[in-house]
Motif scaffolding. Structure first.
Motif, PDB file in Angstrom:
ATOM      1  N   THR A  24       0.867  -1.316  -0.072  1.00 49.84           N
ATOM      2  CA  THR A  24      -0.155  -0.086   0.113  1.00 49.84           C
ATOM      3  C   THR A  24       0.768   1.247   0.045  1.00 49.84           C
ATOM      4  OG1 THR A  24      -0.080   0.325   2.395  1.00 49.84           O
ATOM      5  CG2 THR A  24      -1.968  -1.072   1.431  1.00 49.84           C
ATOM      6  N   ALA A  25       0.407   2.327  -0.428  1.00 52.16           N
ATOM      7  CA  ALA A  25       1.238   3.583  -0.682  1.00 52.16           C
ATOM      8  C   ALA A  25       0.851   4.126   0.976  1.00 52.16           C
ATOM      9  CB  ALA A  25       0.400   4.342  -1.458  1.00 52.16           C
ATOM     10  N   PRO A  26       1.803   4.926   1.236  1.00 54.36           N
ATOM     11  CA  PRO A  26       1.761   5.661   2.694  1.00 54.36           C
ATOM     12  C   PRO A  26       0.473   6.485   2.722  1.00 54.36           C
ATOM     13  CG  PRO A  26       3.991   5.749   1.933  1.00 54.36           C
ATOM     14  CD  PRO A  26       3.217   5.075   0.512  1.00 54.36           C
ATOM     15  N   VAL A  27      -0.128   6.455   3.912  1.00 53.77           N
ATOM     16  CA  VAL A  27      -1.295   7.078   4.126  1.00 53.77           C
ATOM     17  C   VAL A  27      -1.198   8.077   5.470  1.00 53.77           C
ATOM     18  CG1 VAL A  27      -3.799   7.003   4.951  1.00 53.77           C
ATOM     19  CG2 VAL A  27      -2.813   5.265   3.213  1.00 53.77           C
ATOM     20  N   HIS A  44       5.519  -6.910   5.526  1.00 48.52           N
ATOM     21  CA  HIS A  44       5.809  -5.815   6.632  1.00 48.52           C
ATOM     22  C   HIS A  44       5.038  -4.339   6.745  1.00 48.52           C
ATOM     23  CE1 HIS A  44       9.574  -8.295   6.193  1.00 48.52           C
ATOM     24  NE2 HIS A  44       9.760  -7.954   5.244  1.00 48.52           N
ATOM     25  N   LEU A  45       4.730  -3.986   7.745  1.00 49.81           N
ATOM     26  CA  LEU A  45       3.953  -3.000   8.229  1.00 49.81           C
ATOM     27  C   LEU A  45       4.775  -1.851   8.816  1.00 49.81           C
ATOM     28  CD1 LEU A  45       2.224  -5.564   9.163  1.00 49.81           C
ATOM     29  CD2 LEU A  45       0.660  -3.955   9.002  1.00 49.81           C
ATOM     30  N   TYR A  46       4.703  -0.524   8.348  1.00 48.32           N
ATOM     31  CA  TYR A  46       5.464   0.521   8.844  1.00 48.32           C
ATOM     32  C   TYR A  46       4.508   1.616   9.248  1.00 48.32           C
ATOM     33  CZ  TYR A  46       9.159  -2.180   6.414  1.00 48.32           C
ATOM     34  OH  TYR A  46      10.038  -2.995   6.000  1.00 48.32           O
ATOM     35  N   ALA A  47       5.244   2.502  10.292  1.00 44.76           N
ATOM     36  CA  ALA A  47       4.069   3.802  10.704  1.00 44.76           C
ATOM     37  C   ALA A  47       5.438   4.801  11.150  1.00 44.76           C
ATOM     38  CB  ALA A  47       3.462   3.393  11.656  1.00 44.76           C
ATOM     39  N   LEU A  48       5.214   5.716  10.558  1.00 47.90           N
ATOM     40  CA  LEU A  48       6.206   6.874  10.985  1.00 47.90           C
ATOM     41  C   LEU A  48       5.223   7.882  12.113  1.00 47.90           C
ATOM     42  CD1 LEU A  48       8.311   8.232   8.142  1.00 47.90           C
ATOM     43  CD2 LEU A  48       9.061   6.886   9.984  1.00 47.90           C
ATOM     44  N   CYS A  49       5.740   8.354  13.096  1.00 49.96           N
ATOM     45  CA  CYS A  49       4.883   9.153  14.046  1.00 49.96           C
ATOM     46  C   CYS A  49       5.725  10.433  14.316  1.00 49.96           C
ATOM     47  CB  CYS A  49       4.439   8.344  15.305  1.00 49.96           C
ATOM     48  SG  CYS A  49       3.747   6.905  14.735  1.00 49.96           S
ATOM     49  N   ALA A  59       5.985  12.858   3.238  1.00 49.68           N
ATOM     50  CA  ALA A  59       7.345  13.082   2.472  1.00 49.68           C
ATOM     51  C   ALA A  59       8.372  12.173   2.924  1.00 49.68           C
ATOM     52  CB  ALA A  59       7.603  14.528   2.154  1.00 49.68           C
ATOM     53  N   MET A  60       8.558  12.216   4.043  1.00 48.05           N
ATOM     54  CA  MET A  60       9.573  11.623   4.682  1.00 48.05           C
ATOM     55  C   MET A  60       9.421  10.041   4.399  1.00 48.05           C
ATOM     56  SD  MET A  60      10.020  13.155   8.603  1.00 48.05           S
ATOM     57  CE  MET A  60      11.679  14.131   8.794  1.00 48.05           C
ATOM     58  N   ALA A  61       7.941   9.359   4.677  1.00 45.59           N
ATOM     59  CA  ALA A  61       7.677   8.217   4.407  1.00 45.59           C
ATOM     60  C   ALA A  61       7.887   7.659   2.856  1.00 45.59           C
ATOM     61  CB  ALA A  61       6.065   7.976   4.916  1.00 45.59           C
ATOM     62  N   GLU A  62       7.573   8.628   2.232  1.00 46.39           N
ATOM     63  CA  GLU A  62       7.767   8.593   0.773  1.00 46.39           C
ATOM     64  C   GLU A  62       9.196   8.196   0.470  1.00 46.39           C
ATOM     65  OE1 GLU A  62       5.772   7.455  -1.683  1.00 46.39           O
ATOM     66  OE2 GLU A  62       3.769   8.210  -1.077  1.00 46.39           O
ATOM     67  N   ALA A  63      10.094   9.031   0.902  1.00 46.34           N
ATOM     68  CA  ALA A  63      11.636   8.940   0.515  1.00 46.34           C
ATOM     69  C   ALA A  63      12.160   7.634   1.242  1.00 46.34           C
ATOM     70  CB  ALA A  63      12.304  10.169   1.470  1.00 46.34           C
TER      71      ALA A  63
END
Length: 69
Positions: A24-27, A44-49, A59-63
């Motif tokens: 999935t694309a970042p949301v 794998h699942l990722y999350a930035l907070c 933008a950070m997640a996309e990079a």
């Protein structure tokens, strides 16, 4: 994992594994005043907070996603 931006804002990366496969694309969402960006890459699942604007965190997640895969 916790790291700091060039402006010394704290960003937390969460990662987990799942038996299911999906890409999935970042949301971006805002929860209780904290921006959260989440996505899946395979099993794998990722999350930035962070307490940053959602667009900045997105933008950070996309990079990050582009550099990892």
């Amino acid at each position: 994992m916790v790291y700091a931006t060039e402006g010394f804002e704290r960003v937390t990366l969460f990662a987990a594994d799942d038996d299911r496969f999906a890409v999935t694309a970042p949301v971006a969402v805002v929860l209780n005043g904290v921006s959260v960006v989440y996505w899946r890459q395979g099993q794998h699942l990722y999350a930035l907070c962070a307490e940053l604007p959602p667009d900045t965190l997105l933008a950070m997640a996309e990079a990050a996603r582009a550099s990892w895969f």
